[in-house]
Design a protein around this motif. Sequence first.
Motif, PDB file in Angstrom:
ATOM      1  N   LEU A 297       0.735  -1.224   0.097  1.00  0.00           N
ATOM      2  CA  LEU A 297      -0.145   0.014  -0.250  1.00  0.00           C
ATOM      3  C   LEU A 297       1.003   1.018  -0.099  1.00  0.00           C
ATOM      4  N   MET A 298       2.090   1.091   0.367  1.00  0.00           N
ATOM      5  CA  MET A 298       3.017   2.274   0.679  1.00  0.00           C
ATOM      6  C   MET A 298       4.266   1.958  -0.254  1.00  0.00           C
ATOM      7  N   GLU A 299       5.060   2.542   0.343  1.00  0.00           N
ATOM      8  CA  GLU A 299       6.426   2.489  -0.570  1.00  0.00           C
ATOM      9  C   GLU A 299       7.098   1.130  -0.784  1.00  0.00           C
ATOM     10  N   GLN A 300       7.133   0.303   0.208  1.00  0.00           N
ATOM     11  CA  GLN A 300       7.628  -1.110   0.397  1.00  0.00           C
ATOM     12  C   GLN A 300       6.984  -2.011   0.896  1.00  0.00           C
ATOM     13  N   GLN A 301       6.869  -3.171   0.425  1.00  0.00           N
ATOM     14  CA  GLN A 301       6.326  -4.486   0.790  1.00  0.00           C
ATOM     15  C   GLN A 301       6.785  -4.908   2.278  1.00  0.00           C
ATOM     16  N   ALA A 302       5.924  -5.035   3.137  1.00  0.00           N
ATOM     17  CA  ALA A 302       6.232  -5.202   4.589  1.00  0.00           C
ATOM     18  C   ALA A 302       4.861  -5.633   5.271  1.00  0.00           C
ATOM     19  N   THR A 303       4.796  -6.681   6.093  1.00  0.00           N
ATOM     20  CA  THR A 303       3.837  -6.983   6.882  1.00  0.00           C
ATOM     21  C   THR A 303       4.401  -7.333   8.426  1.00  0.00           C
ATOM     22  N   TRP A 304       3.500  -6.592   9.564  1.00  0.00           N
ATOM     23  CA  TRP A 304       4.044  -7.516  10.721  1.00  0.00           C
ATOM     24  C   TRP A 304       3.881  -9.023  10.713  1.00  0.00           C
ATOM     25  N   ALA A 305       4.747  -9.438  11.271  1.00  0.00           N
ATOM     26  CA  ALA A 305       5.082 -10.939  11.441  1.00  0.00           C
ATOM     27  C   ALA A 305       5.677 -11.200  12.969  1.00  0.00           C
ATOM     28  N   ASP A 306       5.369 -12.499  13.220  1.00  0.00           N
ATOM     29  CA  ASP A 306       5.941 -13.103  14.366  1.00  0.00           C
ATOM     30  C   ASP A 306       6.248 -14.523  13.971  1.00  0.00           C
ATOM     31  N   SER A 307       6.790 -15.321  14.901  1.00  0.00           N
ATOM     32  CA  SER A 307       6.875 -16.992  14.858  1.00  0.00           C
ATOM     33  C   SER A 307       6.780 -17.625  16.223  1.00  0.00           C
ATOM     34  N   HIS A 308       6.235 -18.533  16.203  1.00  0.00           N
ATOM     35  CA  HIS A 308       6.273 -19.624  17.190  1.00  0.00           C
ATOM     36  C   HIS A 308       7.596 -20.201  17.044  1.00  0.00           C
ATOM     37  N   ALA A 309       8.312 -20.577  17.870  1.00  0.00           N
ATOM     38  CA  ALA A 309       9.744 -21.107  17.938  1.00  0.00           C
ATOM     39  C   ALA A 309       9.985 -22.239  19.064  1.00  0.00           C
ATOM     40  N   PHE A 310      10.658 -23.066  19.045  1.00  0.00           N
ATOM     41  CA  PHE A 310      11.017 -23.854  20.285  1.00  0.00           C
ATOM     42  C   PHE A 310      12.065 -23.459  20.762  1.00  0.00           C
ATOM     43  N   ALA A 311      12.285 -23.492  22.090  1.00  0.00           N
ATOM     44  CA  ALA A 311      13.499 -22.986  23.082  1.00  0.00           C
ATOM     45  C   ALA A 311      13.633 -23.886  24.134  1.00  0.00           C
ATOM     46  N   ILE A 312      14.977 -23.880  24.416  1.00  0.00           N
ATOM     47  CA  ILE A 312      15.317 -24.675  25.778  1.00  0.00           C
ATOM     48  C   ILE A 312      15.582 -23.801  26.907  1.00  0.00           C
ATOM     49  N   PRO A 313      14.897 -23.742  28.007  1.00  0.00           N
ATOM     50  CA  PRO A 313      15.290 -22.724  29.047  1.00  0.00           C
ATOM     51  C   PRO A 313      16.634 -22.984  29.818  1.00  0.00           C
ATOM     52  N   GLN A 314      17.239 -21.951  29.971  1.00  0.00           N
ATOM     53  CA  GLN A 314      18.611 -22.063  30.960  1.00  0.00           C
ATOM     54  C   GLN A 314      18.069 -21.992  32.283  1.00  0.00           C
ATOM     55  N   GLN A 315      18.175 -23.136  32.945  1.00  0.00           N
ATOM     56  CA  GLN A 315      17.641 -23.377  34.440  1.00  0.00           C
ATOM     57  C   GLN A 315      18.709 -23.240  35.412  1.00  0.00           C
ATOM     58  N   THR A 316      18.433 -22.327  36.453  1.00  0.00           N
ATOM     59  CA  THR A 316      19.518 -22.242  37.680  1.00  0.00           C
ATOM     60  C   THR A 316      19.741 -23.618  38.359  1.00  0.00           C
ATOM     61  N   GLY A 317      20.778 -23.918  38.612  1.00  0.00           N
ATOM     62  CA  GLY A 317      21.046 -25.215  39.337  1.00  0.00           C
ATOM     63  C   GLY A 317      20.658 -26.529  38.682  1.00  0.00           C
ATOM     64  N   LYS A 318      20.368 -26.666  37.330  1.00  0.00           N
ATOM     65  CA  LYS A 318      19.904 -27.734  36.720  1.00  0.00           C
ATOM     66  C   LYS A 318      20.389 -27.966  35.639  1.00  0.00           C
ATOM     67  N   GLU A 319      21.523 -28.677  35.427  1.00  0.00           N
ATOM     68  CA  GLU A 319      22.085 -28.891  33.922  1.00  0.00           C
ATOM     69  C   GLU A 319      21.535 -29.943  33.297  1.00  0.00           C
ATOM     70  N   MET A 320      21.152 -29.939  32.078  1.00  0.00           N
ATOM     71  CA  MET A 320      20.472 -30.944  31.231  1.00  0.00           C
ATOM     72  C   MET A 320      21.532 -31.885  30.690  1.00  0.00           C
ATOM     73  N   SER A 321      21.143 -33.345  30.986  1.00  0.00           N
ATOM     74  CA  SER A 321      22.009 -34.313  30.446  1.00  0.00           C
ATOM     75  C   SER A 321      22.386 -34.210  29.114  1.00  0.00           C
ATOM     76  N   PRO A 322      23.587 -34.696  28.457  1.00  0.00           N
ATOM     77  CA  PRO A 322      23.783 -34.967  27.000  1.00  0.00           C
ATOM     78  C   PRO A 322      22.562 -35.789  26.427  1.00  0.00           C
ATOM     79  N   GLU A 323      21.968 -36.761  27.209  1.00  0.00           N
ATOM     80  CA  GLU A 323      21.139 -37.702  26.416  1.00  0.00           C
ATOM     81  C   GLU A 323      19.697 -36.924  26.579  1.00  0.00           C
ATOM     82  N   LYS A 324      19.359 -35.986  27.380  1.00  0.00           N
ATOM     83  CA  LYS A 324      18.048 -35.452  27.627  1.00  0.00           C
ATOM     84  C   LYS A 324      18.133 -34.347  26.376  1.00  0.00           C
TER      85      LYS A 324
END
Length: 425
Positions: A297-324
């Motif tokens: 509609l204006m000078e350039q093509q653009a549209t608001w967007a977002d993404s659902h993504a997968f993340a792994i939380p960094q947890q205090t005092g809890k180290e994730m094992s390599p297997e997990k």
Amino acid sequence: MKFLRTVLMASAVGLAATPALAQEKVIWWDFLAGGDGVRMKALIDRFNEEHPDIQITGTTLEWGVPYYTKVRTAAAVGQGPDIMTYHLSRMPLGLSEGVLSEITEEDLQNAGLSRDDFFPRAIEAASGEDGKLYAVPFDIHSIILYYNKSYLEGSEFLDENGNLTGIDSLEDFERALALAKENGSSAPVSYSTGDDGGVYRVFFTLLKQQGGDLIRDGEVLPGDSLGKAATAIEIMTRWTENGWQPEQAEYEASVALFTSGKAAFHLNGVWEVPTMVDLEKEGKLGFEWGAVQVPKLMEQQATWADSHAFAIPQQTGKEMSPEKRKAVMTVIGWMEKNAIDWADAGHIPAYKPVAESDAFASKEPNATYSSLAETAAYDPRSLIAGVASPVYDAAINIISPAIHGYMEPMQAAEQIKSDLESKQR
């Protein structure tokens, strides 16, 4: 007979001595309700059926601020999940809080993925300022333009196949709105004008189409972006003044205006595509519809967007094992490669092998508007941007009143600048 008993006993002893299949349990959190939730639960069930050695235990929490608050507090005490869904627009805040674990190249290899498998804009949004990856994009979801063909029949805005055409500028779009009103539409363009999300997404799209920035290098509406914000608000105000958009429409009402046949156009997320498809299948829609990327509609093509993504939380005092961790990445890789089922929710897969597949090409209207993946405009990298953030508050508290005539466009733009700058201090 004695020999047979001996063989059976030996077999029984052998079975008893066989160890049970080792099973890695993966704790999963998401915020997906409605059709999204149904589809994700189906994907989780399929994964569990196909992977007896890895089992996902899923929990769905309340969307928005409650979800992200829960993630932050749980990670701080080491009680968070192993994997979680995350909006890429919330990445800056998540990184500042230290709740996101880096997704390494080894992690991607364990998932059978690489950065090049994803659309560049999604990967950029999933990365920190340090260039490291902190989430794996699952989709690209944006606002699109739904249209009711009945209000455009016989006009320049439908081609010989009944597809929307001829909208290449704001002037073209407003001529189409005027025509729709002449043809009996009581709401030529419907969106949630009384809701923070609907107002923000339309405003942000119009701002970005002018080449404006909401926040750049920590400055709110820098340089000529202040005037461009005022122009975006002026356009939305004109749509109200001309009777083209509903006044103070809540989300559900804005959708109902379109599905009931009163609105010629509808600006909303791809996530409403299943609503239209289901109503059409049930014979409850009453008109032919389509959906396209929001036109330039204006000078350039653009549209608001977002993404659902997968993340792994960094947890205090809890180290994730390599297997997990390997099990978690196996989950992520499988979800990406089976994202064609997620596309049924209207989303565009962020994983290009699926987005560029024949199976996705046959999905309509998804395939028609999938070009927006290349021009998706994500929220600025800021602690005050993203879903359920101060920029959304500004949309409902400042922009919505302005487009209903309670404030001049430039006055509203200046107030947005002042309000958001105060939030950054």
